[in-house]
Motif scaffolding. Structure first.
Motif, short mmCIF file in Angstrom:
data_model
loop_
_atom_site.label_atom_id
_atom_site.label_comp_id
_atom_site.label_asym_id
_atom_site.label_seq_id
_atom_site.Cartn_x
_atom_site.Cartn_y
_atom_site.Cartn_z
N VAL A 141 0.84 -1.20 0.00
CA VAL A 141 0.00 0.00 0.00
C VAL A 141 0.87 1.25 0.00
O VAL A 141 0.64 2.19 -0.76
CB VAL A 141 -0.96 -0.01 1.21
CG1 VAL A 141 -1.69 1.31 1.34
CG2 VAL A 141 -1.96 -1.16 1.09
N SER A 142 1.90 1.25 0.82
CA SER A 142 2.81 2.39 0.89
C SER A 142 3.50 2.64 -0.45
O SER A 142 3.58 3.78 -0.92
CB SER A 142 3.84 2.15 1.98
OG SER A 142 4.77 3.17 2.02
N ASP A 143 3.99 1.58 -1.08
CA ASP A 143 4.66 1.72 -2.38
C ASP A 143 3.70 2.25 -3.44
O ASP A 143 4.09 3.08 -4.27
CB ASP A 143 5.25 0.39 -2.83
CG ASP A 143 6.43 -0.04 -1.98
OD1 ASP A 143 6.98 0.82 -1.25
OD2 ASP A 143 6.80 -1.22 -2.03
N GLY A 163 2.42 7.97 -6.87
CA GLY A 163 1.77 9.19 -7.30
C GLY A 163 0.66 8.98 -8.31
O GLY A 163 0.35 9.87 -9.08
N PHE A 164 0.03 7.82 -8.29
CA PHE A 164 -1.09 7.60 -9.20
C PHE A 164 -2.33 8.36 -8.73
O PHE A 164 -3.23 8.63 -9.51
CB PHE A 164 -1.39 6.11 -9.37
CG PHE A 164 -2.24 5.52 -8.28
CD1 PHE A 164 -3.60 5.44 -8.42
CD2 PHE A 164 -1.66 5.08 -7.11
CE1 PHE A 164 -4.39 4.90 -7.42
CE2 PHE A 164 -2.43 4.55 -6.10
CZ PHE A 164 -3.80 4.46 -6.26
N LEU A 213 -1.83 1.82 -14.73
CA LEU A 213 -1.84 0.76 -15.74
C LEU A 213 -0.45 0.38 -16.22
O LEU A 213 -0.27 -0.67 -16.83
CB LEU A 213 -2.72 1.19 -16.92
CG LEU A 213 -4.20 1.34 -16.59
CD1 LEU A 213 -4.94 1.92 -17.79
CD2 LEU A 213 -4.80 0.02 -16.16
N SER A 214 0.55 1.22 -15.96
CA SER A 214 1.91 0.90 -16.39
C SER A 214 2.62 -0.04 -15.43
O SER A 214 3.72 -0.51 -15.73
CB SER A 214 2.73 2.18 -16.55
OG SER A 214 2.93 2.79 -15.29
N PRO A 265 -1.58 -3.91 -9.32
CA PRO A 265 -1.90 -4.17 -7.91
C PRO A 265 -3.21 -4.94 -7.78
O PRO A 265 -4.10 -4.81 -8.61
CB PRO A 265 -2.03 -2.77 -7.29
CG PRO A 265 -2.18 -1.85 -8.43
CD PRO A 265 -1.60 -2.49 -9.64
N THR A 266 -3.30 -5.71 -6.73
CA THR A 266 -4.53 -6.47 -6.50
C THR A 266 -5.64 -5.51 -6.13
O THR A 266 -5.39 -4.40 -5.64
CB THR A 266 -4.33 -7.49 -5.36
OG1 THR A 266 -4.06 -6.77 -4.14
CG2 THR A 266 -3.19 -8.45 -5.66
#
Length: 87
Positions: free
Chosen positions: A16-18, A23-24, A46-47, A52-53
């Motif tokens: 979550v932190s990452d 910055g999305f 999307l890149s 992510p789940t």
């Protein structure tokens, strides 16, 4: 409400932190009526490889929105926000 009771408080783990550090999603400031302006950069999300789940994405957005609710909203005065989705 059932979801909130089962999943709060949200624990900020490394995933979550990452995701938040990428910055999305960020705050651009406020508009002339002092409403917070959210910006979602879908291209950054999307890149990612792998994507992510849904659980990690939900947790990160809930943390983001709870921060705004706690520090940027004022009952009876500022109760709305703007969302900009940048693809």
């Amino acid at each position: 409400m059932k979801y909130q009771y089962e999943h709060f408080p949200i624990i900020v783990d490394k995933e979550v932190s990452d995701l938040l550090k990428l910055g999305f999603a960020y705050l651009m400031g406020r508009d002339r009526n002092y409403r917070p302006i959210f910006v979602l950069k879908s291209s950054r999300l999307l890149s990612l490889n792998p994507l992510p789940t849904p659980e990690v994405l939900t947790k990160s957005m809930l943390i983001f929105f709870e921060y705004v609710k706690k520090f940027m909203m004022i009952n009876g005065k500022i109760e709305n926000a703007l969302l900009v989705i940048d693809s």
